[in-house]
Scaffold this active site. Structure first.
Site, mmCIF file in Angstrom:
data_model
loop_
_atom_site.group_PDB
_atom_site.id
_atom_site.type_symbol
_atom_site.label_atom_id
_atom_site.label_comp_id
_atom_site.label_asym_id
_atom_site.label_seq_id
_atom_site.Cartn_x
_atom_site.Cartn_y
_atom_site.Cartn_z
ATOM 1 N N TYR A 125 0.834 -1.213 0.000
ATOM 2 C CA TYR A 125 0.000 0.000 0.000
ATOM 3 C C TYR A 125 0.865 1.257 0.000
ATOM 4 O O TYR A 125 0.371 2.346 0.238
ATOM 5 C CB TYR A 125 -0.934 -0.004 1.220
ATOM 6 C CG TYR A 125 -1.989 -1.081 1.163
ATOM 7 C CD1 TYR A 125 -1.636 -2.423 1.208
ATOM 8 C CD2 TYR A 125 -3.332 -0.763 1.065
ATOM 9 C CE1 TYR A 125 -2.576 -3.422 1.150
ATOM 10 C CE2 TYR A 125 -4.295 -1.766 1.004
ATOM 11 C CZ TYR A 125 -3.904 -3.086 1.052
ATOM 12 O OH TYR A 125 -4.844 -4.080 0.998
ATOM 13 N N LYS A 173 5.058 -14.399 3.933
ATOM 14 C CA LYS A 173 5.256 -15.230 2.732
ATOM 15 C C LYS A 173 6.754 -15.258 2.461
ATOM 16 O O LYS A 173 7.234 -14.996 1.349
ATOM 17 C CB LYS A 173 4.465 -14.631 1.558
ATOM 18 C CG LYS A 173 4.433 -15.488 0.312
ATOM 19 C CD LYS A 173 3.512 -16.682 0.409
ATOM 20 C CE LYS A 173 3.630 -17.557 -0.823
ATOM 21 N NZ LYS A 173 2.852 -18.813 -0.727
ATOM 22 N N ASP A 206 -0.837 -18.443 2.964
ATOM 23 C CA ASP A 206 -1.809 -19.353 2.340
ATOM 24 C C ASP A 206 -2.240 -20.435 3.322
ATOM 25 O O ASP A 206 -3.433 -20.740 3.468
ATOM 26 C CB ASP A 206 -1.292 -19.941 1.019
ATOM 27 C CG ASP A 206 0.216 -20.120 0.961
ATOM 28 O OD1 ASP A 206 0.914 -19.645 1.875
ATOM 29 O OD2 ASP A 206 0.704 -20.737 -0.001
ATOM 30 N N ASP A 230 -5.111 -6.903 5.639
ATOM 31 C CA ASP A 230 -6.373 -6.449 5.046
ATOM 32 C C ASP A 230 -7.238 -7.665 4.694
ATOM 33 O O ASP A 230 -8.423 -7.745 5.043
ATOM 34 C CB ASP A 230 -6.042 -5.626 3.787
ATOM 35 C CG ASP A 230 -7.232 -4.842 3.266
ATOM 36 O OD1 ASP A 230 -8.306 -4.887 3.895
ATOM 37 O OD2 ASP A 230 -7.086 -4.185 2.220
#
Ligand code: NAD
Length: 340
Positions: A125, A173, A206, A230
């Protein structure tokens, strides 16, 4: 004492859920002076040529606290999200979103007690996007800084310790995003050593999504980067009754902006059927921040009583109450709880 608060009702369902929230806050008897600004987002562009006029930032800086409804962001074009700009310009680095089951709201799982700590100012962002016309390639920069990571991770550990939680999970990740997510994970691992009473683990994003929809009770405080936070907070909202019930707080060292997790919900805007609970619970967080604990407890108890009795529910929770009738009903419970 009168609290002076900047009020941004926002657009879409924003004005409806804001009116409902103000009615419930009035029932507490706490004295507020609202500095109301409606010229933000699309209205800001129409009136001032900018979605976030400077006087709105000045108002929040002056009052230090704002209560905010959702503001629509055009998809794929148009102005940059006002919500993201507010967080960045006011350095509201901690987005705290408690996703906790509430008695009387039917959910697939019982006793979910999760809090998402979303880094709120950087990551994907950051707003650094470029488009190379010649090759038809678009890039987004996911900036992760050590300072930005350290402060949200510390915020989460401190909060967990102070509020009696046992477990902090960092979501990342780092298997693929070795430098950005990797740094965030490394910092969390290092900080965890300073909090020996807290258990600590990490999950790849994930896998975390799957874990949360199968065994959400195994998690407590979740700290993660902006985009993952988010997405995970909407997922977790779904575990505890949906977007209509989950509150949020954007916190920095100087300012605080309280807003629901949900957006402007254009599909139901103007129909008096939005659930105002999420903004009401955000206002409850604001009351606690202001030290108005008795009023905050009166709202919490009022909501529990309302949902447990099943007397008054908006359509998203399977009922037929309107936004305004829910607010009127809850306000009476809150007045009772305040002894008035
Ligand atoms: P949304 O949260 O507005 O709506 C998603 C779904 O949840 C819709 O079906 C909606 O009807 C339902 N919903 C949301 N809040 C509800 C409530 N209080 N009561 C009952 N049902 C509710 O998400 P979206 O449709 O993806 O986004 C719409 C707009 O809101 C977009 O422009 C987006 O950028 C903006 N947005 C703003 C904020 C913010 O102001 N902080 C947050 C998220 C999205």
């Amino acid at each position: 004492m009168t609290h002076t608060i900047t009020l941004l009702p926002g657009d879409g369902i924003g004005p409806e859920v804001t009116d409902a929230t103000l009615q419930v806050l009035e029932a507490t008897g706490v004295s507020f002076e609202w500095v109301r600004h409606e010229d933000v987002g699309t209205a800001g562009v129409e009136q001032h040529g900018t979605p976030l006029p400077e006087h709105i930032l000045a108002s929040i800086r002056k009052n230090t606290i704002a209560l905010k409804g959702p503001i629509t962001t055009p998809v794929g074009k148009g102005f940059k999200s006002v919500n993201v700009q507010l967080r960045q310009k006011l350095d509201l680095y901690a987005n705290v979103r408690p996703c906790i089951t509430m008695p009387g709201i039917e959910t697939p799982f019982k006793k979910v007690n999760l809090i998402i700590f979303r880094e709120n100012t950087e990551g994907l962002y950051s707003g650094m996007e470029t488009y190379d016309e010649r090759h038809d390639i678009a890039d987004s920069v996911a900036r992760i800084s050590r300072k930005g990571s350290e402060r949200i991770i510390k915020f989460c550990f401190d909060y967990a310790e102070k509020h009696g939680y046992d477990l902090v999970t960092v979501v990342h990740k780092a298997n693929i995003l070795k430098l950005t997510s990797g740094m965030f994970l490394d910092i969390a691992r290092t900080f965890s050593k300073d909090y020996p009473k807290l258990k600590f683990n990490d999950r790849i994003i994930d896998n975390m999504c799957m874990q949360l929809v199968v065994r959400p009770q195994e998690y407590e405080c979740i700290v993660t980067t902006n985009l993952f936070g988010d997405i995970l907070s909407d997922l977790c909202a779904g575990l505890v009754g949906g977007l209509g019930v989950v509150a949020g707080a954007n916190l920095g060292d100087e300012y605080a902006v309280f807003e629901a997790v949900h957006g402007s919900a254009p599909d139901i805007a103007g129909q008096n059927k939005a659930n105002p609970t999420a903004l009401i619970r955000s206002a409850e967080l604001m009351l606690r921040h202001l030290g108005e604990v008795r009023a905050a407890d009166a709202i919490r108890k009022g909501l529990v009583d309302t949902f447990e009795k099943g007397a008054c529910k908006t359509p998203d929770l399977g009922g037929s109450a309107s936004t305004s009738s829910f607010a009127a009903y809850l306000s009476e419970r809150v007045k009772d709880n305040m002894g008035g």
